[in-house]
Design a protein around this motif. Structure first.
Motif, PDB file in Angstrom:
ATOM      1  N   GLN A   1       0.844  -1.187   0.000  1.00 32.22           N
ATOM      2  CA  GLN A   1       0.000   0.000   0.000  1.00 32.22           C
ATOM      3  C   GLN A   1       0.886   1.246   0.000  1.00 32.22           C
ATOM      4  OE1 GLN A   1      -2.594   0.224   3.420  1.00 32.22           O
ATOM      5  NE2 GLN A   1      -0.981   0.887   4.807  1.00 32.22           N
TER       6      GLN A   1
ATOM      7  N   ARG B   1       0.862   5.841  -0.877  1.00 27.56           N
ATOM      8  CA  ARG B   1       0.108   7.071  -1.106  1.00 27.56           C
ATOM      9  C   ARG B   1       1.061   8.250  -1.003  1.00 27.56           C
ATOM     10  NH1 ARG B   1      -0.660   9.843   3.670  1.00 27.56           N
ATOM     11  NH2 ARG B   1      -0.429   8.643   5.600  1.00 27.56           N
TER      12      ARG B   1
ATOM     13  N   HIS C   1      -1.851  12.972   0.794  1.00 28.10           N
ATOM     14  CA  HIS C   1      -3.167  12.367   0.571  1.00 28.10           C
ATOM     15  C   HIS C   1      -3.486  11.396   1.704  1.00 28.10           C
ATOM     16  CE1 HIS C   1      -2.961  13.164  -4.054  1.00 28.10           C
ATOM     17  NE2 HIS C   1      -2.989  14.267  -3.330  1.00 28.10           N
ATOM     18  N   ARG C   2      -4.761  11.055   1.824  1.00 24.00           N
ATOM     19  CA  ARG C   2      -5.196  10.123   2.868  1.00 24.00           C
ATOM     20  C   ARG C   2      -5.519   8.738   2.341  1.00 24.00           C
ATOM     21  NH1 ARG C   2      -9.296  13.651   6.788  1.00 24.00           N
ATOM     22  NH2 ARG C   2      -7.744  15.227   7.443  1.00 24.00           N
ATOM     23  N   SER C   3      -5.949   8.645   1.086  1.00 21.72           N
ATOM     24  CA  SER C   3      -6.371   7.349   0.543  1.00 21.72           C
ATOM     25  C   SER C   3      -5.156   6.571   0.037  1.00 21.72           C
ATOM     26  CB  SER C   3      -7.372   7.549  -0.606  1.00 21.72           C
ATOM     27  OG  SER C   3      -6.801   8.337  -1.634  1.00 21.72           O
ATOM     28  N   TRP C   4      -5.218   5.229   0.209  1.00 25.01           N
ATOM     29  CA  TRP C   4      -4.124   4.342  -0.164  1.00 25.01           C
ATOM     30  C   TRP C   4      -4.428   3.652  -1.493  1.00 25.01           C
ATOM     31  CZ3 TRP C   4       0.268   3.920   2.877  1.00 25.01           C
ATOM     32  CH2 TRP C   4       0.182   4.409   4.183  1.00 25.01           C
ATOM     33  N   SER C   5      -3.396   3.385  -2.241  1.00 26.88           N
ATOM     34  CA  SER C   5      -3.474   2.480  -3.395  1.00 26.88           C
ATOM     35  C   SER C   5      -2.857   1.155  -2.972  1.00 26.88           C
ATOM     36  CB  SER C   5      -2.721   3.057  -4.592  1.00 26.88           C
ATOM     37  OG  SER C   5      -3.285   4.279  -5.019  1.00 26.88           O
TER      38      SER C   5
ATOM     39  N   HIS D   1       6.267   9.962  -1.047  1.00 22.47           N
ATOM     40  CA  HIS D   1       5.296   8.882  -0.887  1.00 22.47           C
ATOM     41  C   HIS D   1       5.663   8.042   0.331  1.00 22.47           C
ATOM     42  CE1 HIS D   1       4.260  10.051  -4.945  1.00 22.47           C
ATOM     43  NE2 HIS D   1       3.276   9.179  -4.992  1.00 22.47           N
TER      44      HIS D   1
END
Length: 414
Positions: A257, A259, A263-267, A287
Motif C-alpha cells: 500500500q 500514497r 493524501h489520505r487514501s491508499w493504493s 510517498h
C-alpha cells in the motif's frame, strides 16, 4: 484394542486438570505465611491461633481505631459479615493483658472468571496463545496451560500417546502468553487455559486449527527508491520475515500500500515477488509505503503492516524547466514596484481555441450568405430570361400571319 468406555481418555484429562486446579487453590500453596484470603461479599472468619479455649480475646485492626461495622467475636474467632474490599487489612488478637497471640493479613477478592484466549501462528511450525482475565480478582493468579492434539489416528496412539499431549510453555518475559513448539500445519489442537487463584479456578477450552490462525510477522527490510529518468516510478523491495522458515512448500504473498504523503487514501497492489515497481506515483511528491504478508494459499490472515518507508520520485525535466521559468517570471514581477493606478487597457482573457472557433463560425456564416446571394441572383436571371422569351413570341406570330395573307394575291397575279 479400543477402550470399552467411549471418551474415557477425555474424562481422565478433565479430572487431572481439575485435581491440579484444586491443589493450587489451597491458600498454603501460595507461599505467603500469615496471609488469609477471602471472597468479597461473603462472611469471613479469622481464627485466633494460640488462644486457649474459653479464654477471652481482643481483636484489633492495624491503622484503625475500631473493627469494621457488624463484626463479632465468636468463641475467640472474629467474624466479618459480607466482607468488602475495604475490610481487607492486618488483624491481630490479644489476651487479657494485651499480649499478642496471633496476627493475620486478610486479602479479599473474587473468584477467577473464564479467561479470554486467542491464538496465532507466525509460522507453520509453532503457534502461540495469549490470554487476559475476564474478572479483576485483586488476588494473586496463576495459569495452567496445556494442549492436546485432536483426531489422532490409531497408529499415532499406539506409537506414543503422550507425544501429542503436553504443556503450552509460558514465557516469563512475556506474561500472559504460551507457545506450542513443533506443531503440524494440517493438524488441530485443543488448548486448556486454566486461571487459578487462592479462592478457586476457571478454565477455557479452545480448539485451534493451524490454517485458521496462521498470521505471519510483517515483512522486513522495506526499501523504497526513486528510478532515474522515471518521474512516476518508485522501486520497492523487502524481505521475508525472519520468523518464517524459508521452505519451498510454504511461500508468502504480499500486499503493498502506498500514497502521497499529502493524501489520505491508499493504493493497494498484490504480488508474489519480493519487489514491485510503482508506476503511478506523483512526480516530486514524497510517498509513504508499507507492505504486509499472507500465506501463499490464502490460509489465515494478513500480517500487520510493516514499518513505513518513504521516497520521492524524480521530477520531470520538462516540468522542472517550466516551473523554473514560471518562478523566474514571478520573481521578476514581484521585484517591480506595484502601481496603484488602474490599468486602462482591458485584460485579454481570450483563449486561442476560442479565437479559432469564432473565426470558423464567421467563415461558415459568410459562406451561407454568399450562397444565398448566388441563389437569389440565379433565380432573378432565370425569371428575366423567361419574360423576354414571352414578349418575342407575339411579334413573330404577326410577321408569319402577314406573310401568309400576302401569298394568295401573289399567286393570282401570276
Amino acid at each position: 484394542m479400543r477402550s470399552p468406555i467411549p471418551g474415557l481418555g477425555r474424562v481422565m484429562v478433565f479430572l487431572a486438570a481439575a485435581l491440579a486446579s484444586a491443589s493450587l487453590a489451597v491458600p498454603e500453596g501460595w507461599g505467603e505465611e500469615g496471609v488469609q484470603y477471602g471472597q468479597v461479599g461473603t462472611d469471613v472468619t479469622l481464627s485466633c491461633t494460640g488462644a486457649h479455649a474459653g479464654s477471652p480475646v481482643q481483636w484489633r485492626r492495624a491503622g484503625a481505631a475500631a473493627l469494621p461495622e457488624g463484626s463479632a467475636i465468636q468463641q475467640g474467632a472474629l467474624v466479618l459479615p459480607r466482607a468488602s474490599l475495604a475490610t481487607a487489612g492486618t488483624y491481630s488478637c490479644h489476651d487479657e493483658d494485651s499480649g499478642l497471640l496471633h496476627a493475620v493479613s486478610l486479602r479479599l477478592g473474587y473468584l477467577p472468571g473464564v479467561p479470554f484466549v486467542s491464538c496465532r501462528a507466525s509460522d507453520y511450525e509453532n503457534f502461540s496463545c495469549s490470554w487476559t482475565s475476564s474478572v479483576e480478582t485483586f488476588l494473586p493468579t496463576r495459569y495452567i496451560t496445556t494442549y492436546r492434539k485432536k483426531s489422532l489416528t490409531g497408529e499415532e496412539k499406539r506409537r506414543n500417546k503422550n507425544r501429542h499431549v503436553g504443556p503450552c510453555l509460558q514465557d516469563l518475559s512475556r506474561p500472559g502468553t504460551c507457545t506450542v513448539h513443533g506443531s503440524e500445519f494440517w493438524s488441530s489442537y485443543r488448548l486448556n487455559i486454566t486461571e487459578v487463584n487462592p479462592l478457586g479456578s476457571s478454565f477455557r477450552l479452545l480448539d485451534v486449527t493451524m490454517q485458521a490462525i496462521i498470521k505471519p510477522d510483517p515483512p522486513e527490510g522495506l526499501v523504497v527508491e526513486p528510478i532515474p529518468l522515471a518521474p512516476r516510478r518508485l522501486l520497492v523491495s523487502w524481505k521475508y520475515p525472519s520468523s518464517w522458515p524459508k521452505e519451498p512448500h510454504f511461500q508468502l504473498r504480499f500486499r503493498l500500500q502506498y500514497r502521497p504523503i499529502i493524501h489520505r487514501s491508499w493504493s493497494v497492489v498484490e504480488t508474489v515477488n519480493l519487489s514491485e515497481v510503482i508506476t503511478d506515483a506523483f512526480a516530486g511528491l514524497e510517498h509513504v509505503v508499507q507492505v504486509s504478508a499472507k500465506d501463499f494459499l490464502d490460509a489465515g490472515n494478513w500480517s500487520e503492516w510493516s514499518a513505513e518507508a518513504r521516497a520521492t520520485p524524480v521530477r520531470d525535466p520538462a516540468t522542472m524547466a517550466s516551473e523554473e521559468t514560471t518562478t523566474n517570471a514571478s520573481l521578476e514581477s514581484l521585484a517591480e514596484e506595484p502601481s496603484q493606478a488602474p490599468n486602462p487597457e482591458p485584460i485579454n482573457r481570450s483563449d486561442p481555441l476560442e479565437k479559432m472557433a469564432i473565426l470558423v463560425s464567421l467563415g461558415i456564416f459568410a459562406f451561407f450568405i454568399l450562397a444565398a446571394v448566388l441563389v437569389v441572383t440565379i433565380l432573378i436571371w432565370l425569371r428575366v430570361r423567361k419574360h423576354s422569351k414571352d414578349e418575342t413570341k407575339p411579334h413573330n406570330f404577326l410577321v408569319a400571319a402577314t406573310h401568309l395573307k400576302a401569298l394568295p394575291s401573289e399567286l393570282g397575279c401570276r
